[in-house]
Design a protein around this motif. Sequence first.
Motif, PDB file in Angstrom:
ATOM      1  N   LYS A 185       0.617  -1.669  -0.432  1.00 47.28           N
ATOM      2  CA  LYS A 185       0.071  -0.240  -0.408  1.00 47.28           C
ATOM      3  C   LYS A 185       1.062   0.646  -0.814  1.00 47.28           C
ATOM      4  CE  LYS A 185      -3.399  -2.598   2.786  1.00 47.28           C
ATOM      5  NZ  LYS A 185      -4.579  -2.017   4.288  1.00 47.28           N
ATOM      6  N   MET A 186       1.539   1.308   0.595  1.00 44.06           N
ATOM      7  CA  MET A 186       3.132   1.617   0.734  1.00 44.06           C
ATOM      8  C   MET A 186       3.954   2.159   0.179  1.00 44.06           C
ATOM      9  SD  MET A 186       2.997   2.633   4.921  1.00 44.06           S
ATOM     10  CE  MET A 186       1.506   2.235   5.978  1.00 44.06           C
ATOM     11  N   ILE A 187       4.039   1.413  -1.013  1.00 41.73           N
ATOM     12  CA  ILE A 187       5.671   1.146  -1.886  1.00 41.73           C
ATOM     13  C   ILE A 187       4.604   1.518  -3.125  1.00 41.73           C
ATOM     14  CG2 ILE A 187       8.120   0.524  -2.744  1.00 41.73           C
ATOM     15  CD1 ILE A 187       8.341  -0.068   0.400  1.00 41.73           C
ATOM     16  N   VAL A 188       4.703   2.379  -4.130  1.00 44.51           N
ATOM     17  CA  VAL A 188       4.158   2.200  -5.101  1.00 44.51           C
ATOM     18  C   VAL A 188       5.602   2.524  -6.559  1.00 44.51           C
ATOM     19  CG1 VAL A 188       2.493   4.115  -6.664  1.00 44.51           C
ATOM     20  CG2 VAL A 188       2.488   3.479  -3.891  1.00 44.51           C
ATOM     21  N   PRO A 189       5.368   1.713  -7.172  1.00 46.35           N
ATOM     22  CA  PRO A 189       5.931   1.463  -8.015  1.00 46.35           C
ATOM     23  C   PRO A 189       5.923   1.852  -9.336  1.00 46.35           C
ATOM     24  CG  PRO A 189       5.267  -0.622  -7.838  1.00 46.35           C
ATOM     25  CD  PRO A 189       4.546   0.155  -6.898  1.00 46.35           C
ATOM     26  N   PHE A 190       6.868   2.004  -9.838  1.00 47.36           N
ATOM     27  CA  PHE A 190       6.540   3.141 -11.774  1.00 47.36           C
ATOM     28  C   PHE A 190       7.070   2.264 -12.597  1.00 47.36           C
ATOM     29  CE2 PHE A 190       5.060   5.956  -8.386  1.00 47.36           C
ATOM     30  CZ  PHE A 190       3.968   6.017  -9.037  1.00 47.36           C
ATOM     31  N   ASP A 191       6.979   2.275 -13.606  1.00 47.22           N
ATOM     32  CA  ASP A 191       8.175   2.188 -15.264  1.00 47.22           C
ATOM     33  C   ASP A 191       8.722   2.865 -15.197  1.00 47.22           C
ATOM     34  OD1 ASP A 191       5.984  -0.409 -15.219  1.00 47.22           O
ATOM     35  OD2 ASP A 191       4.655   0.435 -16.908  1.00 47.22           O
ATOM     36  N   SER A 192       8.928   3.936 -15.042  1.00 49.79           N
ATOM     37  CA  SER A 192       9.419   5.412 -15.170  1.00 49.79           C
ATOM     38  C   SER A 192       9.614   6.351 -14.057  1.00 49.79           C
ATOM     39  CB  SER A 192       9.380   6.039 -16.931  1.00 49.79           C
ATOM     40  OG  SER A 192       8.141   6.484 -16.702  1.00 49.79           O
ATOM     41  N   SER A 193      10.594   7.217 -14.437  1.00 49.13           N
ATOM     42  CA  SER A 193      11.020   8.487 -13.442  1.00 49.13           C
ATOM     43  C   SER A 193      10.057   9.661 -13.619  1.00 49.13           C
ATOM     44  CB  SER A 193      12.145   9.011 -13.308  1.00 49.13           C
ATOM     45  OG  SER A 193      12.935   9.561 -14.690  1.00 49.13           O
ATOM     46  N   SER A 194       9.793   9.474 -15.204  1.00 44.91           N
ATOM     47  CA  SER A 194       8.335  10.450 -15.571  1.00 44.91           C
ATOM     48  C   SER A 194       7.744  10.443 -15.028  1.00 44.91           C
ATOM     49  CB  SER A 194       8.290  11.031 -17.244  1.00 44.91           C
ATOM     50  OG  SER A 194       8.493   9.004 -17.590  1.00 44.91           O
ATOM     51  N   ALA A 195       7.165   8.806 -15.291  1.00 40.59           N
ATOM     52  CA  ALA A 195       5.582   8.706 -14.223  1.00 40.59           C
ATOM     53  C   ALA A 195       5.479   8.536 -12.598  1.00 40.59           C
ATOM     54  CB  ALA A 195       4.947   7.261 -14.856  1.00 40.59           C
ATOM     55  N   MET A 196       6.731   8.789 -12.325  1.00 39.76           N
ATOM     56  CA  MET A 196       6.802   9.011 -11.253  1.00 39.76           C
ATOM     57  C   MET A 196       6.834  10.259 -10.241  1.00 39.76           C
ATOM     58  SD  MET A 196       9.992   7.484  -7.967  1.00 39.76           S
ATOM     59  CE  MET A 196      11.004   8.398  -9.114  1.00 39.76           C
ATOM     60  N   VAL A 197       6.727  11.336 -11.224  1.00 37.52           N
ATOM     61  CA  VAL A 197       6.936  12.253 -10.660  1.00 37.52           C
ATOM     62  C   VAL A 197       5.637  12.870 -10.869  1.00 37.52           C
ATOM     63  CG1 VAL A 197       8.224  14.818 -11.513  1.00 37.52           C
ATOM     64  CG2 VAL A 197       9.690  12.802 -10.807  1.00 37.52           C
ATOM     65  N   ALA A 198       4.933  12.477 -12.206  1.00 39.53           N
ATOM     66  CA  ALA A 198       3.500  12.516 -13.012  1.00 39.53           C
ATOM     67  C   ALA A 198       2.764  12.803 -11.323  1.00 39.53           C
ATOM     68  CB  ALA A 198       3.112  12.748 -14.230  1.00 39.53           C
ATOM     69  N   SER A 199       2.559  11.501 -10.696  1.00 41.34           N
ATOM     70  CA  SER A 199       2.624  10.905 -10.096  1.00 41.34           C
ATOM     71  C   SER A 199       2.520  12.149  -8.586  1.00 41.34           C
ATOM     72  CB  SER A 199       2.216   9.893  -9.253  1.00 41.34           C
ATOM     73  OG  SER A 199       1.926   9.550  -8.781  1.00 41.34           O
ATOM     74  N   LEU A 200       3.848  12.212  -8.117  1.00 41.84           N
ATOM     75  CA  LEU A 200       3.893  13.348  -7.340  1.00 41.84           C
ATOM     76  C   LEU A 200       3.076  14.573  -7.472  1.00 41.84           C
ATOM     77  CD1 LEU A 200       5.816  14.173  -4.625  1.00 41.84           C
ATOM     78  CD2 LEU A 200       7.145  15.053  -5.849  1.00 41.84           C
ATOM     79  N   GLU A 201       3.230  14.821  -8.807  1.00 39.36           N
ATOM     80  CA  GLU A 201       2.692  16.272  -9.245  1.00 39.36           C
ATOM     81  C   GLU A 201       1.140  16.144  -8.404  1.00 39.36           C
ATOM     82  OE1 GLU A 201       5.160  18.922 -12.091  1.00 39.36           O
ATOM     83  OE2 GLU A 201       4.920  16.690 -12.765  1.00 39.36           O
ATOM     84  N   GLN A 202       0.655  15.311  -8.827  1.00 41.72           N
ATOM     85  CA  GLN A 202      -1.168  15.084  -8.711  1.00 41.72           C
ATOM     86  C   GLN A 202      -1.305  14.537  -7.627  1.00 41.72           C
ATOM     87  OE1 GLN A 202      -1.982  11.841 -11.777  1.00 41.72           O
ATOM     88  NE2 GLN A 202      -0.951  12.783 -13.817  1.00 41.72           N
TER      89      GLN A 202
END
Length: 386
Positions: A289-306
């Motif tokens: 629940k607390m550790i969320v994996p992403f396929d790329s750094s751009s997708a990860m940063v987009a999730s942070l911004e959202q």
Amino acid sequence: MQRFLTRGWLIQRTFRLRKRRLFLLGVLVLCLAPPAAAQDVLRIGVVDDQAPCSDVVNRSFEGSAVDVWYQVASRADLLHTFVALRKPDEAVRAAARGQVDLVVSCLNITPFRLYEAAFTTPYSDDGLSLLTRREQSSFATIIKNLRASAIIRDSIALLIGLGLGFALILWITSREFQHRDIVGDNKRATFYKGWMMLAMGTGIYKMGSAPLSMSIIALNNFVRLVITSIFVAGTTSVVLKVSKPVDISNAKDLHSALEDKIGVVSDSVAQAWLDRSADAFLTAEDQLKMIVPFDSSSAMVASLEQGNVGSVLADSASIATMKRKIIHPNDYEIVGETLYRTPQAFAVGARLDEKTLKKVNVALAQLKFEGEVDRTLKRWQPAHNH
């Protein structure tokens, strides 16, 4: 005479025949000799989406690690061709299978990677950093934080206490305050007014003109300025929340960040480190629940911004680059770091021969010794700003 001429002609003819035979023999040797071996072209894997270390942009390979490789190839006289690879761990496995001769990126040398592949001599090192959205504090929250700050409380107490002490000394040495602008209705009012003037630094020239009195006032002013500077710095730190990143190796700080979810790039060193650290205080279900994996750094940063994750974890150099690429970088801050640093190098392909590997290692060592590697890394990674 005739016999002598005939003998000379025979000698010349024999000499010509020998020269012709030697020439024909040389031509025959050249024809039968195997052609010179062409220099091998190395297949160099470049890990995509690992800025500032390595990236593939419009079929162009770039990054600090790519520039370091260009210098190595030039120094060691090596021909190469680039191959794009998706993720660091996939790239290490590709090297282990011999699909590439070297993998160029800022690959952290970790125990589980060493089980799969060999590495060149390290040329850099890095730690992990945690990037999160900066909190927007209300006025009530700021006042609450000011009241909770030990520096601010102690500064106020020192200003009042030391001011009281200097006022008492000045009162005794001057035999009370005599100036008409200080004298009040009674001694208590006069002393209180003089005390406040010393504490605030206003009208203190009225408190005595004798050398001893002036010395006491000067010392009071110096102490007051020092304490006031500390008070202002502490207040600024609380209001603007200027603080050093915490050590996220500390379980308490890491658990606090995990409560708002932490994003990581899948199959990265950051994910491996976070999974292992969270094992000490989280169940497997909570980790999912607390550790969320992403396929790329751009997708990860987009999730942070959202706002889908509270923070993101990656190599410190990568985090600094991500922060600069965000539309409003000042809205984000690096709140945590690991205090240790892991060596970084190129992964070595299983089929790379020892002679070529030695050339690469020698070139890397020379470039590192001469400062070229550090200059290249600095060019791609400006000063680290929190």
